[in-house]
Design an enzyme around this catalytic site. Sequence first.
Site, PDB file in Angstrom:
ATOM      1  NE  ARG A  18      -2.084  -2.261   3.267  1.00  0.00           N
ATOM      2  CZ  ARG A  18      -2.537  -2.696   4.454  1.00  0.00           C
ATOM      3  NH1 ARG A  18      -3.690  -2.246   4.908  1.00  0.00           N
ATOM      4  NH2 ARG A  18      -1.835  -3.556   5.169  1.00  0.00           N
ATOM      5  CE  LYS A 337      32.506  18.574   3.982  1.00  0.00           C
ATOM      6  NZ  LYS A 337      33.237  17.819   2.967  1.00  0.00           N
ATOM      7  CG  ASN A 372      35.880  21.351   0.404  1.00  0.00           C
ATOM      8  OD1 ASN A 372      35.439  21.957  -0.573  1.00  0.00           O
ATOM      9  ND2 ASN A 372      35.159  20.499   1.084  1.00  0.00           N
ATOM     10  CB  SER A 391      34.769  40.667   1.855  1.00  0.00           C
ATOM     11  OG  SER A 391      34.255  41.061   3.096  1.00  0.00           O
TER      12      SER A 391
HETATM   13  C1  UD1 Z   1      -2.532  -5.968  11.516  1.00  0.00           C
HETATM   14  C2  UD1 Z   1      -3.453  -6.845  12.392  1.00  0.00           C
HETATM   15  C3  UD1 Z   1      -4.646  -5.973  12.837  1.00  0.00           C
HETATM   16  C4  UD1 Z   1      -4.144  -4.755  13.582  1.00  0.00           C
HETATM   17  C5  UD1 Z   1      -3.139  -3.952  12.736  1.00  0.00           C
HETATM   18  C6  UD1 Z   1      -2.477  -2.900  13.596  1.00  0.00           C
HETATM   19  C7  UD1 Z   1      -3.316  -9.179  11.734  1.00  0.00           C
HETATM   20  C8  UD1 Z   1      -3.928 -10.287  10.949  1.00  0.00           C
HETATM   21  N1  UD1 Z   1      -3.897  -7.986  11.648  1.00  0.00           N
HETATM   22  O1  UD1 Z   1      -3.214  -5.625  10.326  1.00  0.00           O
HETATM   23  O2  UD1 Z   1      -5.483  -6.730  13.698  1.00  0.00           O
HETATM   24  O3  UD1 Z   1      -5.243  -3.932  13.945  1.00  0.00           O
HETATM   25  O4  UD1 Z   1      -2.100  -4.821  12.240  1.00  0.00           O
HETATM   26  O5  UD1 Z   1      -1.649  -2.065  12.862  1.00  0.00           O
HETATM   27  O6  UD1 Z   1      -2.343  -9.431  12.408  1.00  0.00           O
HETATM   28  N2  UD1 Z   1       3.977  -9.127   8.216  1.00  0.00           N
HETATM   29  C9  UD1 Z   1       4.921 -10.098   8.019  1.00  0.00           C
HETATM   30  N3  UD1 Z   1       4.572 -11.176   7.266  1.00  0.00           N
HETATM   31  C10 UD1 Z   1       3.323 -11.376   6.745  1.00  0.00           C
HETATM   32  C11 UD1 Z   1       2.377 -10.350   6.958  1.00  0.00           C
HETATM   33  C12 UD1 Z   1       2.721  -9.237   7.704  1.00  0.00           C
HETATM   34  O7  UD1 Z   1       6.037 -10.006   8.498  1.00  0.00           O
HETATM   35  O8  UD1 Z   1       3.110 -12.415   6.101  1.00  0.00           O
HETATM   36  C13 UD1 Z   1       4.366  -7.939   9.033  1.00  0.00           C
HETATM   37  C14 UD1 Z   1       4.365  -6.644   8.228  1.00  0.00           C
HETATM   38  O9  UD1 Z   1       5.668  -6.338   7.753  1.00  0.00           O
HETATM   39  C15 UD1 Z   1       3.903  -5.608   9.259  1.00  0.00           C
HETATM   40  C16 UD1 Z   1       3.104  -6.413  10.267  1.00  0.00           C
HETATM   41  O10 UD1 Z   1       3.406  -7.778  10.044  1.00  0.00           O
HETATM   42  O11 UD1 Z   1       4.996  -5.005   9.930  1.00  0.00           O
HETATM   43  C17 UD1 Z   1       1.606  -6.188  10.133  1.00  0.00           C
HETATM   44  O12 UD1 Z   1       1.173  -6.542   8.822  1.00  0.00           O
HETATM   45  P1  UD1 Z   1       0.135  -5.679   8.026  1.00  0.00           P
HETATM   46  O13 UD1 Z   1      -0.094  -6.319   6.721  1.00  0.00           O
HETATM   47  O14 UD1 Z   1       0.512  -4.253   8.043  1.00  0.00           O
HETATM   48  O15 UD1 Z   1      -1.180  -5.913   8.931  1.00  0.00           O
HETATM   49  P2  UD1 Z   1      -2.441  -4.972   9.050  1.00  0.00           P
HETATM   50  O16 UD1 Z   1      -3.317  -5.167   7.879  1.00  0.00           O
HETATM   51  O17 UD1 Z   1      -2.049  -3.601   9.352  1.00  0.00           O
HETATM   52 CA    CA Z   2      -0.090  -2.533   9.398  1.00  0.00          CA
END
Ligand code: UD1
Ligand code: CA
Length: 451
Positions: A18, A337, A372, A391
Amino acid sequence: MTLRSCHSVVLAAGLGTRMKSDLPKVMHPVGGLPIVGHVLKVLGQTGSSRLSVVTGPGMPELEELVGDLAPDARCFVQTDRLGTAHAALAAEKALENVTDDVLVLFGDTPLVTAATVEKVRGALAGGADVVVLGFETDTPFGYGRLLTDDGRLVAIREEKDASDSERKITFCNSGIMGFAGEKALGILQAIGNDNAKGEYYLTDAVEVANAKGLKVVAVAGTEAETQGINTRAQLAACEADFQASKREQFLESGVTLLAPETVFFAHDTVIEPDVIIEQNVVFGTGVTVRSGAQIRSFSHLEGADVGNGAVVGPYARLRPGTVLGKDVRVGNFVEAKNAVFGDGAKANHLSYVGDARVGEASNIGAGTITCNYDGFLKHHTHIGTGTFVGSNSTLVAPVTLGDGAFVAAGSVITRDVAGDAMAFGRSRQQSKDGMAKVLRDKLKKAKNQKS
Ligand code: UD1
Ligand code: CA
């Protein structure tokens, strides 16, 4: 701080689709520090004894960043992005044999404070098996909703899976969860993917734990702290909140901000009490401003140390490696700098001072430039104590001007000038009496003959 040990897992494997960016989402900066850096910093303050970060495949720059910011952290790669519970399990090895607290945090939630993280750990210490940090919001869209019943946390419903009435709930999941260490793996492994996205949701830990008869609770944080970043608009909103809280913090600590909403800080800006900051000033990372200094309008500072009583700007630019001693003056349209100014030194107008040392009480005249760079290498300019540079002088580095030396205005200085010597690096002036009138008469006559 509790004496229980703690293992934190930071989830950062998501692409951040996104954001529409080539840069992994958690590497976008807030206050000059990558989003995930804020989370790591807070965990450092909470005495998280062990730390794992889950990254995605093909994110070497993120692993490098984690290595820089938290050298003791272990990185795990989540090869397929199958959801937040699946991501937490990428760190499975690290969660074996954990006895006290396990925290799972999202790498995209930068403003959470150590005190709030401690709240989650406090609930674990109080006997809870699963703790969810929730927050109240007027705009719950996109967040998981916390379904509670008589103080109990029953389930978390993701936006896409929620019914109309569940979508009206305003108590949401921040993404920060705590687990009783020895139960964490069992809960995570029992999570399935039967939902609208076909993903393994970490949020399902709540229902799994309830089915096992475990104690599941929600604790509340504030929306300002727990906001997650998924879009550029949320990044901008988060930056705005970060700036607002920095301004408040500096005002509270005794710094004068003439127009707070026009001053921008970095995560590591240090400003001592009794500093005055005028309108429209930007602090990049690594700046310290000492008591009694004044930063005048439209100045930009980065990697600089401003001494007591110094005055910077208006319209000054201090770049990394600039150190200003006590009562230094760096005025309008001056760029410095990697330049160290001794106490009381002055460069008041229109100069570039780079890779230089300016001794105490020296004066750099308007339009002075240190040359420099020769296109390949950088060279140093050493200006002694009580030295005067007239100056519009050009100092071709490497070059040294001794203590008390005097450079005549308009000089090009290519050789060292001894202490107390006077250097003229310009052609000698000639004046011819009456010559201007002779020339004028001649030109007027030529013009009249033409017309
Ligand atoms: C998530 C939560 C939601 C919460 C919100 C808060 C879940 C299913 N949903 O939604 O309940 O209100 O965060 O901000 O947990 N990530 C991974 N691997 C994956 C998917 C995600 O490492 O396969 C990591 C992403 O990098 C991110 C975090 O998990 O840092 C959250 O993932 P994201 O897709 O942003 O979840 P949200 O839709 O925001
Ligand atoms: Ca998130």
